[in-house]
Design a protein around this motif. Structure first.
Motif, PDB file in Angstrom:
ATOM      1  N   PRO A  48       0.840  -1.205   0.000  1.00  0.00           N
ATOM      2  CA  PRO A  48       0.000   0.000   0.000  1.00  0.00           C
ATOM      3  C   PRO A  48       0.879   1.261   0.000  1.00  0.00           C
ATOM      4  CG  PRO A  48      -0.814  -1.581   1.604  1.00  0.00           C
ATOM      5  CD  PRO A  48       0.482  -2.125   1.094  1.00  0.00           C
ATOM      6  N   TYR A  49       0.451   2.292  -0.720  1.00  0.00           N
ATOM      7  CA  TYR A  49       1.148   3.585  -0.712  1.00  0.00           C
ATOM      8  C   TYR A  49       1.078   4.139   0.697  1.00  0.00           C
ATOM      9  CZ  TYR A  49       2.569   8.257  -2.176  1.00  0.00           C
ATOM     10  OH  TYR A  49       3.254   9.435  -2.333  1.00  0.00           O
ATOM     11  N   GLN A  50       2.230   4.457   1.250  1.00  0.00           N
ATOM     12  CA  GLN A  50       2.230   4.968   2.620  1.00  0.00           C
ATOM     13  C   GLN A  50       3.528   5.710   2.906  1.00  0.00           C
ATOM     14  OE1 GLN A  50       2.013   0.896   4.278  1.00  0.00           O
ATOM     15  NE2 GLN A  50       3.836   1.414   5.435  1.00  0.00           N
ATOM     16  N   PRO A  51       3.532   6.583   3.939  1.00  0.00           N
ATOM     17  CA  PRO A  51       4.767   7.308   4.282  1.00  0.00           C
ATOM     18  C   PRO A  51       5.843   6.343   4.768  1.00  0.00           C
ATOM     19  CG  PRO A  51       2.856   8.306   5.357  1.00  0.00           C
ATOM     20  CD  PRO A  51       2.404   6.988   4.793  1.00  0.00           C
ATOM     21  N   PHE A  52       7.116   6.752   4.588  1.00  0.00           N
ATOM     22  CA  PHE A  52       8.230   6.005   5.167  1.00  0.00           C
ATOM     23  C   PHE A  52       8.426   6.474   6.596  1.00  0.00           C
ATOM     24  CE2 PHE A  52       9.972   6.186   0.680  1.00  0.00           C
ATOM     25  CZ  PHE A  52       9.736   4.853   0.418  1.00  0.00           C
ATOM     26  N   SER A  53       8.968   5.589   7.411  1.00  0.00           N
ATOM     27  CA  SER A  53       9.451   6.025   8.695  1.00  0.00           C
ATOM     28  C   SER A  53      10.974   6.146   8.547  1.00  0.00           C
ATOM     29  CB  SER A  53       9.053   4.972   9.732  1.00  0.00           C
ATOM     30  OG  SER A  53       9.874   5.090  10.839  1.00  0.00           O
ATOM     31  N   LEU A  54      11.476   7.383   8.589  1.00  0.00           N
ATOM     32  CA  LEU A  54      12.911   7.630   8.372  1.00  0.00           C
ATOM     33  C   LEU A  54      13.507   8.203   9.642  1.00  0.00           C
ATOM     34  CD1 LEU A  54      13.633   9.490   5.006  1.00  0.00           C
ATOM     35  CD2 LEU A  54      14.281   7.170   5.649  1.00  0.00           C
ATOM     36  N   ASP A  55      14.676   7.745   9.999  1.00  0.00           N
ATOM     37  CA  ASP A  55      15.386   8.325  11.132  1.00  0.00           C
ATOM     38  C   ASP A  55      15.763   9.776  10.775  1.00  0.00           C
ATOM     39  OD1 ASP A  55      17.242   6.930  13.601  1.00  0.00           O
ATOM     40  OD2 ASP A  55      17.818   8.934  12.868  1.00  0.00           O
ATOM     41  N   PRO A  56      15.636  10.711  11.730  1.00  0.00           N
ATOM     42  CA  PRO A  56      16.027  12.104  11.413  1.00  0.00           C
ATOM     43  C   PRO A  56      17.489  12.229  10.986  1.00  0.00           C
ATOM     44  CG  PRO A  56      14.803  12.029  13.473  1.00  0.00           C
ATOM     45  CD  PRO A  56      15.050  10.607  13.079  1.00  0.00           C
ATOM     46  N   ALA A  57      18.302  11.233  11.308  1.00  0.00           N
ATOM     47  CA  ALA A  57      19.711  11.258  10.885  1.00  0.00           C
ATOM     48  C   ALA A  57      19.921  10.581   9.533  1.00  0.00           C
ATOM     49  CB  ALA A  57      20.585  10.585  11.944  1.00  0.00           C
ATOM     50  N   TYR A  66      19.960   1.839   1.762  1.00  0.00           N
ATOM     51  CA  TYR A  66      19.187   2.633   0.801  1.00  0.00           C
ATOM     52  C   TYR A  66      17.772   2.089   0.671  1.00  0.00           C
ATOM     53  CZ  TYR A  66      23.772   4.343  -0.562  1.00  0.00           C
ATOM     54  OH  TYR A  66      25.017   4.902  -0.534  1.00  0.00           O
ATOM     55  N   LEU A  67      16.887   2.983   0.235  1.00  0.00           N
ATOM     56  CA  LEU A  67      15.551   2.577  -0.188  1.00  0.00           C
ATOM     57  C   LEU A  67      15.410   2.957  -1.649  1.00  0.00           C
ATOM     58  CD1 LEU A  67      13.260   3.961   2.674  1.00  0.00           C
ATOM     59  CD2 LEU A  67      13.691   1.545   2.135  1.00  0.00           C
ATOM     60  N   PRO A 116      10.449   6.727 -10.221  1.00  0.00           N
ATOM     61  CA  PRO A 116      11.383   5.890  -9.467  1.00  0.00           C
ATOM     62  C   PRO A 116      12.349   6.804  -8.697  1.00  0.00           C
ATOM     63  CG  PRO A 116      11.389   5.355 -11.837  1.00  0.00           C
ATOM     64  CD  PRO A 116      10.725   6.685 -11.668  1.00  0.00           C
ATOM     65  N   ALA A 117      12.757   6.392  -7.513  1.00  0.00           N
ATOM     66  CA  ALA A 117      13.715   7.192  -6.736  1.00  0.00           C
ATOM     67  C   ALA A 117      14.534   6.275  -5.848  1.00  0.00           C
ATOM     68  CB  ALA A 117      12.969   8.229  -5.882  1.00  0.00           C
ATOM     69  N   MET A 118      15.699   6.768  -5.433  1.00  0.00           N
ATOM     70  CA  MET A 118      16.526   6.043  -4.469  1.00  0.00           C
ATOM     71  C   MET A 118      17.075   7.043  -3.463  1.00  0.00           C
ATOM     72  SD  MET A 118      20.019   3.782  -4.893  1.00  0.00           S
ATOM     73  CE  MET A 118      19.609   3.064  -6.466  1.00  0.00           C
ATOM     74  N   ILE A 119      17.007   6.675  -2.173  1.00  0.00           N
ATOM     75  CA  ILE A 119      17.507   7.571  -1.132  1.00  0.00           C
ATOM     76  C   ILE A 119      18.423   6.811  -0.164  1.00  0.00           C
ATOM     77  CG2 ILE A 119      15.504   9.131  -1.193  1.00  0.00           C
ATOM     78  CD1 ILE A 119      14.414   7.714   1.288  1.00  0.00           C
ATOM     79  N   ALA A 120      19.381   7.549   0.425  1.00  0.00           N
ATOM     80  CA  ALA A 120      20.268   6.982   1.435  1.00  0.00           C
ATOM     81  C   ALA A 120      19.518   7.020   2.770  1.00  0.00           C
ATOM     82  CB  ALA A 120      21.541   7.810   1.529  1.00  0.00           C
TER      83      ALA A 120
END
Ligand SMILES: *Cc1c(COP(=O)(O)O)cnc(C)c1O
Length: 355
Positions: A49-58, A155-156, A138-142
């Protein structure tokens, strides 16, 4: 790698009136996500399901902008089938960007397979009316939480999609271009040929100045001489000069646009001569005055082709034609390229990938 498909709990309401579709605001029910960890590689690929990521503030992307993305579209054809346009070119470019940003490469074939599966599941979201499409990001993040400048170890990679409305509701409309004499987009040896977020953050101020002065887009000059044309906004730029199609060369500072590539091929098909060479600001003004410069347009996935009616640099303005009418060559190239995408005209280059 396996692709897991997770169940959906509830569906979002669709926009029934497709004339109300905007760009990039409403996303569909599902998304593709996979994770990477050094030592483990890519894993846990899923459509969920489309949903927000939980990302560490760091998370490193939030501090050092280790991020890349792509943009392509899916089109609904008259027979109801869905077509992608040159999708492998996008995934190859994604890997090109990944290498420059010290990010892990993806398996291009697996990404395409996953994208097709996502679109099959989201097929109802591909709009049907003239000029509409499904935009694919498409995207990729550290994602590794760590303060310190080095390539991340986690990475995601993800793909989100959104239905988009027709860009030209009242037909192709020429825009006014502000040539920046101060800001530059990219320098030799930098990241100009990479689709990475930082390039766009760095371009905002110039765009805001252009807009405050009543212009639609910024035209970027080369950083070294501040003399040669590079790109316009986040599009490549083409000129019809002496009847030839002239566009900036791929010299590391401009993006290797897939629309640019396609337009160059179509211009050759039409029997036009194509020149990839640096064109100077001076040539824009002298060419507009003498009539040697007859048309200009930006190219990019979102708009396909964006005709230019006027250029302004310092206190000089060049108007092409009456500044309000789209040129003949621009229109022909636009009609041909969109015709191929929507399946109205044959696809001699095999660019269309039907689902
Ligand atoms: C994405 C992009 C383009 C256009 O590329 P397409 O593959 O044609 O969409 C051109 N310039 C910049 C800076 C871009 O980010």
């Amino acid at each position: 790698m396996d692709l897991q498909i997770l169940p959906l709990e509830k569906l979002k309401p669709h926009i029934d009136d497709e004339s109300k579709l905007t760009f990039g605001k409403q996303f569909t029910d599902r998304m593709f996500v996979m994770k990477y960890k050094t030592g483990q590689g890519w894993h846990d690929a899923r459509i969920q399901p489309y949903q927000p990521f939980s990302l560490d503030p760091a998370a490193m992307v939030l501090h050092y902008a280790q991020e890349i993305f792509e943009g392509l579209k899916a089109f609904r054809r008259p027979d109801g089938r869905i077509a992608l346009f040159r999708p492998m070119d996008n995934f190859r470019r994604f890997n090109h960007s990944a290498r420059r940003m010290c990010m892990p490469e993806i398996d291009e074939a697996f990404m395409l397979k996953s994208l097709k599966e996502l679109i099959r599941l989201e097929a109802d979201w591909v709009p049907r009316s003239e000029g509409t499409s499904l935009y694919i990001r498409p995207a990729m993040i550290a994602s590794e939480p760590m303060l310190g400048v080095r390539p991340a170890d986690e990475y995601l990679c993800y793909i989100i999609v959104c239905p988009v409305g027709a860009y030209y509701k009242g037909g192709l409309a020429p825009v006014k271009i502000w040539i920046s004499d101060h800001y530059v987009r990219a320098a030799d040896g930098g990241t100009g040929e990479v689709k990475t977020g930082g390039n766009y953050a760095a371009s905002l101020l110039a765009a805001r100045e252009a807009s405050a002065n009543g212009y639609d887009q910024v035209l970027w000059l080369d950083a070294k001489h501040k003399k040669y044309v590079e790109e316009v906004g986040s599009m490549n730029i083409c000129f019809i000069y002496d009847g030839k199609l002239v566009t900036s060369p791929l010299a590391g500072t401009i993006l290797d646009g897939i629309t640019r590539r396609s337009i160059l091929a179509l211009a050759k098909d039409l029997g036009m001569e194509v020149e990839q060479r640096a064109l100077s600001v001076e040539e824009i003004f002298s060419g507009a005055e003498s009539g040697r410069l007859s048309e200009a347009f930006g190219t990019g996935t979102a708009v396909v082709v964006s005709p230019v009616g006027q250029f302004t640099y310092l206190d000089r303005t060049a108007v092409l034609g009456d500044g309000k009418t789209t040129g003949e060559v621009t229109r022909k190239l636009y009609d041909t390229l969109t015709g191929i995408q929507y399946g109205r005209v044959p696809d001699p280059h095999g660019w269309v990938d039907l689902l």
